[in-house]
Write a protein that holds these residues in place. Structure first.
Motif, mmCIF file in Angstrom:
data_model
loop_
_atom_site.group_PDB
_atom_site.id
_atom_site.type_symbol
_atom_site.label_atom_id
_atom_site.label_comp_id
_atom_site.label_asym_id
_atom_site.label_seq_id
_atom_site.Cartn_x
_atom_site.Cartn_y
_atom_site.Cartn_z
ATOM 1 N N ARG A 98 36.854 44.805 33.967
ATOM 2 C CA ARG A 98 37.010 46.145 33.383
ATOM 3 C C ARG A 98 35.843 47.044 33.783
ATOM 4 O O ARG A 98 36.030 48.208 34.128
ATOM 5 N N HIS A 99 34.643 46.491 33.751
ATOM 6 C CA HIS A 99 33.439 47.244 34.121
ATOM 7 C C HIS A 99 33.506 47.687 35.585
ATOM 8 O O HIS A 99 33.200 48.845 35.908
ATOM 9 N N LEU A 100 33.897 46.796 36.466
ATOM 10 C CA LEU A 100 34.028 47.153 37.882
ATOM 11 C C LEU A 100 35.080 48.242 38.059
ATOM 12 O O LEU A 100 34.856 49.210 38.792
ATOM 13 N N SER A 101 36.210 48.102 37.382
ATOM 14 C CA SER A 101 37.274 49.104 37.487
ATOM 15 C C SER A 101 36.797 50.465 37.003
ATOM 16 O O SER A 101 37.082 51.488 37.631
ATOM 17 N N ARG A 102 36.067 50.501 35.882
ATOM 18 C CA ARG A 102 35.532 51.770 35.368
ATOM 19 C C ARG A 102 34.588 52.420 36.376
ATOM 20 O O ARG A 102 34.447 53.642 36.395
ATOM 21 N N ASN A 103 33.926 51.603 37.178
ATOM 22 C CA ASN A 103 32.991 52.113 38.181
ATOM 23 C C ASN A 103 33.638 52.250 39.553
ATOM 24 O O ASN A 103 32.934 52.400 40.558
ATOM 25 N N GLU A 104 34.964 52.174 39.584
ATOM 26 C CA GLU A 104 35.763 52.361 40.804
ATOM 27 C C GLU A 104 35.383 51.376 41.913
ATOM 28 O O GLU A 104 35.352 51.720 43.088
ATOM 29 N N ILE A 105 35.103 50.138 41.494
ATOM 30 C CA ILE A 105 34.800 49.071 42.445
ATOM 31 C C ILE A 105 35.992 48.123 42.459
ATOM 32 O O ILE A 105 36.375 47.578 41.419
ATOM 33 N N THR A 106 36.584 47.977 43.630
ATOM 34 C CA THR A 106 37.759 47.119 43.745
ATOM 35 C C THR A 106 37.345 45.657 43.860
ATOM 36 O O THR A 106 36.247 45.335 44.327
ATOM 37 N N PHE A 107 38.226 44.794 43.423
ATOM 38 C CA PHE A 107 38.009 43.356 43.516
ATOM 39 C C PHE A 107 39.344 42.685 43.765
ATOM 40 O O PHE A 107 40.403 43.251 43.480
ATOM 41 N N GLN A 108 39.263 41.487 44.319
ATOM 42 C CA GLN A 108 40.459 40.691 44.576
ATOM 43 C C GLN A 108 40.399 39.456 43.684
ATOM 44 O O GLN A 108 39.410 38.715 43.718
ATOM 45 N N GLU A 109 41.449 39.254 42.914
ATOM 46 C CA GLU A 109 41.522 38.061 42.078
ATOM 47 C C GLU A 109 41.921 36.877 42.940
ATOM 48 O O GLU A 109 42.643 37.019 43.917
ATOM 49 N N ASP A 110 41.415 35.706 42.582
ATOM 50 C CA ASP A 110 41.667 34.495 43.354
ATOM 51 C C ASP A 110 41.847 33.337 42.376
ATOM 52 O O ASP A 110 40.910 32.955 41.692
ATOM 53 N N ASP A 111 43.057 32.806 42.316
ATOM 54 C CA ASP A 111 43.341 31.706 41.387
ATOM 55 C C ASP A 111 43.481 30.360 42.112
ATOM 56 O O ASP A 111 44.144 29.454 41.615
ATOM 57 N N ASN A 112 42.840 30.224 43.249
ATOM 58 C CA ASN A 112 42.967 29.003 44.046
ATOM 59 C C ASN A 112 41.979 27.907 43.684
ATOM 60 O O ASN A 112 42.046 26.815 44.253
ATOM 61 N N LEU A 113 41.060 28.158 42.767
ATOM 62 C CA LEU A 113 40.093 27.146 42.354
ATOM 63 C C LEU A 113 40.457 26.669 40.949
ATOM 64 O O LEU A 113 40.267 27.399 39.978
ATOM 65 N N PRO A 114 40.995 25.450 40.838
ATOM 66 C CA PRO A 114 41.405 24.943 39.520
ATOM 67 C C PRO A 114 40.248 24.957 38.518
ATOM 68 O O PRO A 114 39.123 24.575 38.845
ATOM 69 N N GLY A 115 40.532 25.458 37.316
ATOM 70 C CA GLY A 115 39.540 25.479 36.251
ATOM 71 C C GLY A 115 38.621 26.684 36.263
ATOM 72 O O GLY A 115 37.708 26.761 35.448
ATOM 73 N N ALA A 116 38.845 27.609 37.183
ATOM 74 C CA ALA A 116 37.964 28.770 37.256
ATOM 75 C C ALA A 116 38.778 30.047 37.384
ATOM 76 O O ALA A 116 39.819 30.080 38.025
ATOM 77 N N SER A 117 38.275 31.086 36.753
ATOM 78 C CA SER A 117 38.784 32.437 36.961
ATOM 79 C C SER A 117 37.763 33.088 37.875
ATOM 80 O O SER A 117 36.560 33.094 37.576
ATOM 81 N N ARG A 118 38.225 33.622 39.016
ATOM 82 C CA ARG A 118 37.255 34.189 39.951
ATOM 83 C C ARG A 118 37.798 35.411 40.661
ATOM 84 O O ARG A 118 39.005 35.597 40.791
ATOM 85 N N ILE A 119 36.839 36.223 41.111
ATOM 86 C CA ILE A 119 37.147 37.436 41.864
ATOM 87 C C ILE A 119 36.192 37.543 43.043
ATOM 88 O O ILE A 119 35.105 36.951 43.039
ATOM 89 N N HIS A 120 36.611 38.328 44.021
ATOM 90 C CA HIS A 120 35.772 38.634 45.173
ATOM 91 C C HIS A 120 35.578 40.140 45.225
ATOM 92 O O HIS A 120 36.521 40.910 45.007
#
Length: 122
Positions: A85-107
């Motif tokens: 949410r903080h990145l979005s408010r600051n107009e910084i894009t990110f890519q979600e990645d659900d390929n690592l089991p047990g982790a929520s991650r973004i790039h």
């Protein structure tokens, strides 16, 4: 072995000449890392250093500069949903990645195009 590697002292990311203000804004203001003073002898090289926990992140000037598109540091965060949410408010894009089991991650790309990973373990 008579030696052992104990921990990472710092991570260095490359950036173009004149990067300091953009680095201070992104890493300091947006990500909340604390800037630390560089030793006098190293100040003339440009760049800026930050600290978080017991680690440091060094932004160093590289000429010619080419961003790291694959190689990257990965930062463990608490409350990754709020970071998104903080990145979005600051107009910084990110890519979600659900390929690592047990982790929520973004790039995320820093202002210079370097890849950064942020993850939270479940």
């Amino acid at each position: 072995m008579a030696f052992k590697i104990k921990k990472i002292d710092h991570i260095q990311l490359a950036a173009p000449k004149g990067c300091e203000e953009a680095a201070r804004n992104f890493f300091g203001e947006i990500l909340g890392l604390m800037e630390v003073e560089k030793p006098d002898e190293l100040k003339k090289r440009g760049g800026v250093w930050f600290e978080f926990g017991t680690f440091q992140l060094h932004i160093g000037v590289e000429v010619p500069f080419s961003p790291a598109k694959k190689a990257h540091p990965a930062f463990v965060v608490e409350n990754i949903e709020e970071l998104k949410r903080h990145l979005s408010r600051n107009e910084i894009t990110f890519q979600e990645d659900d390929n690592l089991p047990g982790a929520s991650r973004i790039h995320v790309n820093d202002p210079f195009g370097n890849r950064l990973e942020f993850l939270e373990w479940e």
